[in-house]
Enzyme design. Structure first.
Site, PDB file in Angstrom:
ATOM      1  CG  PHE A 181      30.208 -85.599  19.112  1.00 27.56           C
ATOM      2  CD1 PHE A 181      29.493 -84.749  20.327  1.00 27.56           C
ATOM      3  CD2 PHE A 181      30.675 -86.637  19.523  1.00 27.56           C
ATOM      4  CE1 PHE A 181      29.263 -85.721  22.104  1.00 27.56           C
ATOM      5  CE2 PHE A 181      30.802 -87.101  20.829  1.00 27.56           C
ATOM      6  CZ  PHE A 181      30.621 -86.200  22.087  1.00 27.56           C
TER       7      PHE A 181
ATOM      8  CG  ASP B 277      26.801 -88.829  14.869  1.00 25.40           C
ATOM      9  OD1 ASP B 277      26.177 -89.399  15.395  1.00 25.40           O
ATOM     10  OD2 ASP B 277      28.079 -89.249  14.905  1.00 25.40           O
TER      11      ASP B 277
ATOM     12  CE1 TYR C 200      25.475 -92.304  24.850  1.00 21.25           C
ATOM     13  CE2 TYR C 200      25.837 -94.678  23.976  1.00 21.25           C
ATOM     14  CZ  TYR C 200      26.325 -92.279  24.451  1.00 21.25           C
ATOM     15  OH  TYR C 200      27.650 -91.928  23.200  1.00 21.25           O
ATOM     16  CE  LYS C 201      23.735 -89.049  21.940  1.00 18.68           C
ATOM     17  NZ  LYS C 201      24.840 -88.538  23.388  1.00 18.68           N
TER      18      LYS C 201
ATOM     19  NE  ARG D 121      23.679 -81.210  24.278  1.00 17.60           N
ATOM     20  CZ  ARG D 121      23.874 -82.257  24.796  1.00 17.60           C
ATOM     21  NH1 ARG D 121      24.502 -82.711  23.370  1.00 17.60           N
ATOM     22  NH2 ARG D 121      24.204 -83.319  25.540  1.00 17.60           N
TER      23      ARG D 121
END
Length: 409
Positions: free
Chosen positions: A134, A211, A236-237, A383
């Site tokens: 990322f 991560d 927050y996912k 995605r």
């Protein structure tokens, strides 16, 4: 190509009827709201839907703020980052108490953990990471390497795959101080063998920082039994903490006595209210804390942690696999010419898939306009990230059919 839409809808309804987690969908805002303009939400791997209980928790927190005012710090708030950290550790990280705390963004915590870890390996000159990690991971480690005069050793990966064990073994040497990798690749959804890669790093005398942003809450994780040194992840996912909810940091118990993080704020001092000269790190995981924690930002995630505990992370993972397999099957049936840029085998796939097509940059905006919400990743990836507790199979079908229509299939 002729497709029997009614047959597809019936098959999706059958899957939903057999889903043991179907009752959880009604606990999320908007999931079954006929007034919502969203008809298919497939971006749970970027921002999860809010739970209904989260609204109640935020309202209660504001009431506590109003009623207790500054007394709230002594009564609950000072310990909340550690309390919620322990809950995250227990329910979704496979981590014993006292090793996880909540606070700061993923980027800031990555910096803290990386700098603290590197100080524990003096004399070593390299940081290992991969070319498709990322962006924030790559950028932070580039900056850290510049600060400390270290070298970055890059593992070159296929964006449709991820870091495989052999590639990690080849990159990690006696010069490696720290390995920084994502458990689930943000683009492809590739699920790395965290336990085996950690073992390889340790055999070379290196430390590992994982991560977990795209795996926590959707993939079983066992940090303690995998002997992971450090980990970071957002909330927050799949934890549904809301936009900007603070990230979490994990430091293995064996490292806590010697770990020193670089942002020496007053809340991480041994006795913050002594207000004395000099910084002495607090005992335990509190030493990762720097400034005043974002209390209102961390209360919403508690409801999803409770739901995952009730459902069981094994059941969540099983539903996630079924959803992504279903999306892969629908892609083959409804989207000819679209490439699946993710692992097809469930054992190496996290909770989302990526589809590749040159038209997807333009298609994404049209999908959003009609209430179908995936996300786009350059250069041409779409995605699809279903969230196991809130996404139905019927909702997934609506999304893929809309993609087909926008591509003129």
């Amino acid at each position: 190509m002729t497709v029997d839409v009614h047959e597809l809808q019936q098959a999706a309804a059958t899957r939903d009827a057999a889903d043991p987690l179907r009752e959880y969908r009604s606990l999320f805002h908007g999931a079954d709201d006929p007034a919502s303009d969203v008809v298919s939400y497939l971006d749970g791997n970027s921002l999860g839907r809010p739970t209904i209980a989260a609204t109640e928790a935020i309202t209660a927190a504001v009431a506590q703020w109003s009623g207790r005012l500054i007394r709230g710090w002594d009564e609950q708030w000072m310990e909340l980052p550690l309390t919620i950290g322990d809950r995250i550790g227990s329910v979704v990280l496979g981590a014993a108490a006292g090793q996880t705390t909540v606070g700061d963004s993923t980027t800031v915590l990555l910096y803290k953990l990386a700098r603290g870890a590197l100080a524990m390996r003096p004399g070593r000159t390299e940081i290992v990471l991969d070319t498709d990690n990322f962006p924030t991971d790559r950028y932070v480690l580039e900056g850290v390497a510049n600060e400390l005069g270290l070298d970055l050793r890059w593992i070159t990966v296929d964006p449709a795959s991820g870091v495989e064990l052999d590639a990690a073994r080849e990159a990690i040497t006696e010069r490696t101080a720290l390995v920084v990798l994502s458990h689930v690749a943000y683009r492809s959804g590739y699920l790395a063998d965290a336990e085996a890669i950690t073992r390889v790093a340790h055999d070379a005398g290196a430390l590992v920082l994982w991560d977990l942003c795209h795996s926590v809450g959707s993939v079983p994780i066992e940090l303690d039994s995998w002997n992971v040194d450090f980990a970071v992840g957002c909330t927050y996912k799949y934890l549904n903490g809301g936009p900007g909810s603070p990230a979490f940091a994990y430091v293995a118990a064996e490292h806590l006595d010697v770990f020193r993080q670089p942002i020496q704020g007053w809340m991480g001092r041994r006795d913050p209210f002594e207000m004395g000269p000099g910084y002495v790190p607090a005992e335990g995981i509190r030493r990762v804390v720097s400034g005043t924690p974002a209390i209102l930002g961390m209360v919403a995630m508690q409801s999803t942690i409770d739901l995952i505990e009730r459902a069981g992370i094994g059941a969540v993972r099983e539903k996630s696999v079924l959803l992504t397999e279903y999306l892969i099957d629908l892609t083959g049936e409804l989207l000819p010419g679209v490439r699946i840029a993710s692992p097809v085998g469930a054992e190496r796939r996290g909770g989302h898939i990526t589809l590749d097509h040159p038209a997807f940059r333009d298609v994404t905006q049209r999908l959003w306009a009609r209430g179908v919400i995936p996300d786009f990743r350059a250069p041409q990836g779409l995605r699809l990230g279903p969230s196991p507790l809130s996404t139905s199979f019927a909702e997934a079908l609506v999304g893929v059919r809309a993609i087909a229509e926008e591509l003129g299939r």
